[in-house]
Design a protein around this motif. Structure first.
Motif, PDB file in Angstrom:
ATOM      1  N   GLN A  39      -0.653 -15.354  -6.014  1.00 42.91           N
ATOM      2  CA  GLN A  39       0.165 -14.165  -5.753  1.00 42.91           C
ATOM      3  C   GLN A  39       0.653 -14.070  -4.312  1.00 42.91           C
ATOM      4  O   GLN A  39       1.538 -13.278  -4.012  1.00 42.91           O
ATOM      5  CB  GLN A  39      -0.606 -12.908  -6.154  1.00 42.91           C
ATOM      6  CG  GLN A  39      -0.823 -12.863  -7.665  1.00 42.91           C
ATOM      7  CD  GLN A  39      -1.793 -11.781  -8.094  1.00 42.91           C
ATOM      8  OE1 GLN A  39      -2.096 -10.866  -7.344  1.00 42.91           O
ATOM      9  NE2 GLN A  39      -2.269 -11.878  -9.319  1.00 42.91           N
ATOM     10  N   ARG A 103      10.656 -15.418  -7.661  1.00 35.21           N
ATOM     11  CA  ARG A 103       9.885 -15.112  -8.870  1.00 35.21           C
ATOM     12  C   ARG A 103      10.005 -16.303  -9.802  1.00 35.21           C
ATOM     13  O   ARG A 103      11.017 -17.015  -9.766  1.00 35.21           O
ATOM     14  CB  ARG A 103      10.453 -13.883  -9.600  1.00 35.21           C
ATOM     15  CG  ARG A 103      10.187 -12.586  -8.877  1.00 35.21           C
ATOM     16  CD  ARG A 103      10.814 -11.423  -9.642  1.00 35.21           C
ATOM     17  NE  ARG A 103      10.917 -10.263  -8.785  1.00 35.21           N
ATOM     18  CZ  ARG A 103       9.928  -9.403  -8.558  1.00 35.21           C
ATOM     19  NH1 ARG A 103       8.761  -9.561  -9.169  1.00 35.21           N
ATOM     20  NH2 ARG A 103      10.099  -8.382  -7.759  1.00 35.21           N
ATOM     21  N   HIS A 112       5.072 -12.020 -10.560  1.00 33.59           N
ATOM     22  CA  HIS A 112       5.068 -11.295  -9.293  1.00 33.59           C
ATOM     23  C   HIS A 112       5.963 -12.043  -8.324  1.00 33.59           C
ATOM     24  O   HIS A 112       6.106 -13.267  -8.416  1.00 33.59           O
ATOM     25  CB  HIS A 112       3.655 -11.303  -8.677  1.00 33.59           C
ATOM     26  CG  HIS A 112       2.627 -10.600  -9.487  1.00 33.59           C
ATOM     27  ND1 HIS A 112       2.686  -9.255  -9.755  1.00 33.59           N
ATOM     28  CD2 HIS A 112       1.483 -11.045 -10.057  1.00 33.59           C
ATOM     29  CE1 HIS A 112       1.628  -8.919 -10.463  1.00 33.59           C
ATOM     30  NE2 HIS A 112       0.889  -9.982 -10.663  1.00 33.59           N
ATOM     31  N   LYS A 480      -0.992  -9.124  -5.554  1.00 34.32           N
ATOM     32  CA  LYS A 480      -0.391  -7.946  -6.198  1.00 34.32           C
ATOM     33  C   LYS A 480      -1.409  -7.184  -7.022  1.00 34.32           C
ATOM     34  O   LYS A 480      -1.268  -6.003  -7.270  1.00 34.32           O
ATOM     35  CB  LYS A 480       0.782  -8.379  -7.084  1.00 34.32           C
ATOM     36  CG  LYS A 480       1.835  -9.230  -6.377  1.00 34.32           C
ATOM     37  CD  LYS A 480       2.601  -8.426  -5.332  1.00 34.32           C
ATOM     38  CE  LYS A 480       3.741  -9.197  -4.669  1.00 34.32           C
ATOM     39  NZ  LYS A 480       3.353 -10.376  -3.882  1.00 34.32           N
ATOM     40  N   LYS A 481      -2.426  -7.865  -7.485  1.00 31.85           N
ATOM     41  CA  LYS A 481      -3.441  -7.202  -8.307  1.00 31.85           C
ATOM     42  C   LYS A 481      -4.813  -7.669  -7.838  1.00 31.85           C
ATOM     43  O   LYS A 481      -5.164  -8.836  -7.987  1.00 31.85           O
ATOM     44  CB  LYS A 481      -3.217  -7.598  -9.765  1.00 31.85           C
ATOM     45  CG  LYS A 481      -3.982  -6.797 -10.760  1.00 31.85           C
ATOM     46  CD  LYS A 481      -3.488  -7.162 -12.144  1.00 31.85           C
ATOM     47  CE  LYS A 481      -4.599  -7.134 -13.135  1.00 31.85           C
ATOM     48  NZ  LYS A 481      -4.346  -8.008 -14.280  1.00 31.85           N
TER      49      LYS A 481
END
Ligand code: 9MR
Length: 561
Positions: A39, A103, A112, A480-481
């Motif tokens: 990410q 992306r 992401h 992102k997560k």
């Protein structure tokens, strides 16, 4: 409660619920085109792969701003991964080298946003070193250096009590010693020698193997700007504490310094229970001897007096261990904090580690055999790290042969892996296993110049930053997560929503799942055995050894470019 936990599973919720009802042997219905990638992004001339679940045959890389297609590729053959129950395909876009923000698209699915950038790992690398500053015991963290994570001092440890298990004639039960500084081990506030040793040694090895890159890191700590690189200033904080854990009388090293049981989820300064010095052990002495011998040569250029002190301490610990070869850690009945024990395991790798580091530093002969098979480093085993340090100084055929047997087995695993990684087993701290494998592969690249090792190391590192079936970045504050509810006392008690950044999370662990109650973990697959919950010490805790190896690998990748 159960519903909340299921929703919070770091899998796409639909996939998570389907998996929760599916026996391990059955194929899992897959949603159309899920994309898992690093990410943060990729190095321009590095290996670049993403994992795709779905039926499409091709992928595109698009510019994140303009949406223009900048690269097209075909997906690899579908492969089943037992660890997650998924059939996946790889998107290899290594040939696309243009820096920018992009992306990856497969059919209607879009990943992401990620970067291709020469410095893509610089910030996370710095943050992983800075995290250790947040864990300094016995000192207040000021706003200038800690920002919103500033706090008052806790655990001065100037009056710690000798436990019955550690008592000796000169230090009877109940007497006090001073044992300040050091880093808190993990989500708890204990200080443990065995885990400290592998952590400081891995960080010092990053400095020895990649001196330029590691020496340049500026982390905004109180010592920044002095003559010593920040990485070594940070590591010194823990070495200073470790030295206090040696009994000056006989050279033996105490295993740990903790309260009798784990405190509640409170800030350091609120944890005012007595802290205890618990028994001397052989692994504590040998691991200590290894780290101190390495410290002696690493700090020589910056502080000669400290260097000499470390060497003297190392030799004394070694001599104690030669006279006390089999003292295993045995948790006393009135103590319930972490054990870092290795019941029944021979201490030949500890001995090899200490002997090798002492030989490198002194040029003298310290006898110990290379353990067979040589294993990936972890807190229980520093042998392969010792071999890398030895080969960093001189060639030695038997050590090199043993090392490449290990590195080649990891490379083979990665080349046959559906997820493009060098490992498919999961246990406590699984993330750190991936990172330690990356280190071995990177060192094999350093020795051989064979790019396959470097690619395998990169791909395995990508797993940690999001290229995994949970689509989860296992470093707080990056990706992102990532985890928001880590099992970490200060992050829970400080009243700040975001956890301290730069910490590596233990990750999926199919064992020890009683921590959040019987129904918390809903997937039968080991790679999905993870929840972002405070209670999940088995999967969502952080620890210094897991960060130490992230420091190494991120510096190494940053250096290799
Ligand atoms: O990282 C350790 C893991 O390998 C062990 O299986 C586990 C149980 O013994 O302990 C882990 O270490 C913990 C330590 O004992 C206490 N501080 C927190 C550590 C990370 O969970």
């Amino acid at each position: 409660m159960k519903k909340n936990l299921v929703l919070s599973l770091m899998v796409s919720s639909i996939l998570g619920i389907i998996l929760s009802c599916t026996p391990a042997s059955q194929a899992v219905p897959q949603p159309e085109n899920t994309i898992h990638l690093n990410q943060l992004g990729y190095l321009p001339h590095g290996y670049k792969s993403a994992v795709i679940i779905g039926s499409s045959e091709t992928f595109n890389i698009v510019d994140a701003q303009t949406q223009a297609v900048v690269h097209k590729g075909s997906l690899g053959e579908p492969q089943y991964w037992e660890a997650s129950g998924e059939t996946v395909r790889l998107a290899d876009f290594s040939s696309f080298t243009q820096p920018g923000s992009y992306r990856l698209q497969v059919g209607a699915a879009s990943s992401h946003e990620f970067d291709i950038d020469r410095n893509v790992f610089s910030e996370v690398s710095k943050a992983s070193v800075k995290a250790f500053y947040f864990h300094r015991a016995g000192v207040a963290l000021d706003e200038k250096h800690a920002g919103i994570y500033a706090r008052t001092a806790g655990h001065p440890d100037t009056e710690v009590v000798i436990h019955a298990s550690a008592a000796s004639a000169s230090r009877p039960e109940g007497s006090m010693i001073s044992s300040p500084k050091g880093w808190y081990d993990a989500g708890d506030y204990g200080k443990y020698i065995v885990n400290s040793a592998i952590t400081v040694s891995t960080m010092m090895s990053a400095f020895e193997h990649y001196p330029e890159k590691a020496g340049m890191l500026v982390t905004n700590i109180p010592e920044s700007g002095d003559e010593t690189p920040d990485l070594l200033d940070e590591t010194r904080w823990n070495l200073d504490w470790m030295l206090t854990m040696q009994d000056p009388e006989d050279g033996g090293v105490y295993h740990k310094l903790t309260t009798k049981s784990f405190p509640g989820m409170i800030m350091p300064e609120m944890d005012t229970e007595s802290r205890w010095i618990v028994m001397k052990t052989t692994p504590a002495a040998l691991d200590f001897a290894a780290s101190m011998a390495q410290a002696s040569r690493v700090y020589k250029a910056y502080d000669m007096e400290f260097s000499e002190k470390c060497l003297a301490a190392s030799i004394k610990a070694w001599e104690w261990a030669e006279k006390n070869r089999d003292v295993y850690y045995k948790q006393p009945e009135d103590i319930s904090t972490g054990a870092y024990d290795q019941p029944g395991k021979p201490f030949n790798d500890e001995k090899f580690w200490a002997a090798t580091e002492l030989s490198i530093t002194t040029g003298e002969k310290y006898e110990a055999e290379i353990p067979t098979p040589l294993l990936v480093p972890e807190w229980r085993d520093g042998a392969a790290l010792a071999i890398m340090n030895l080969l960093n100084y001189r060639s030695y055929d038997a050590a090199e042969t043993a090392f490449f047997v290990l590195a080649d087995s990891l490379l083979k695993e990665q080349q046959n892996s559906a997820y493009d990684i060098s490992n498919d087993y999961f246990r406590w701290g699984s993330t750190s296993d991936f990172l330690n494998q990356s280190m071995v592969l990177l060192y094999a690249y350093k020795l051989s110049g064979d790019k396959n090792y470097k690619d395998a190391a990169q791909s395995t590192f990508d797993y940690v930053l999001g290229k995994n079936p949970l689509g989860h970045s296992f470093v707080t504050g990056f990706g992102k997560k990532t985890s928001r509810h880590i099992h970490h006392r200060p992050s829970e008690a400080d009243g700040i929503v975001e956890p301290q950044p730069g910490w590596v999370i233990g990750g999926p662990n199919p064992e020890n799942q009683e921590d959040c109650g019987a129904e918390a973990y809903t997937s039968p697959y080991p790679a999905l055995a993870f929840i972002d919950e405070l209670c999940s010490y088995a999967t969502n805790e952080i620890a210094i050894n897991w960060n130490g190896i992230f420091v190494y690998v991120s510096i190494a990748l940053d250096a290799e470019g």
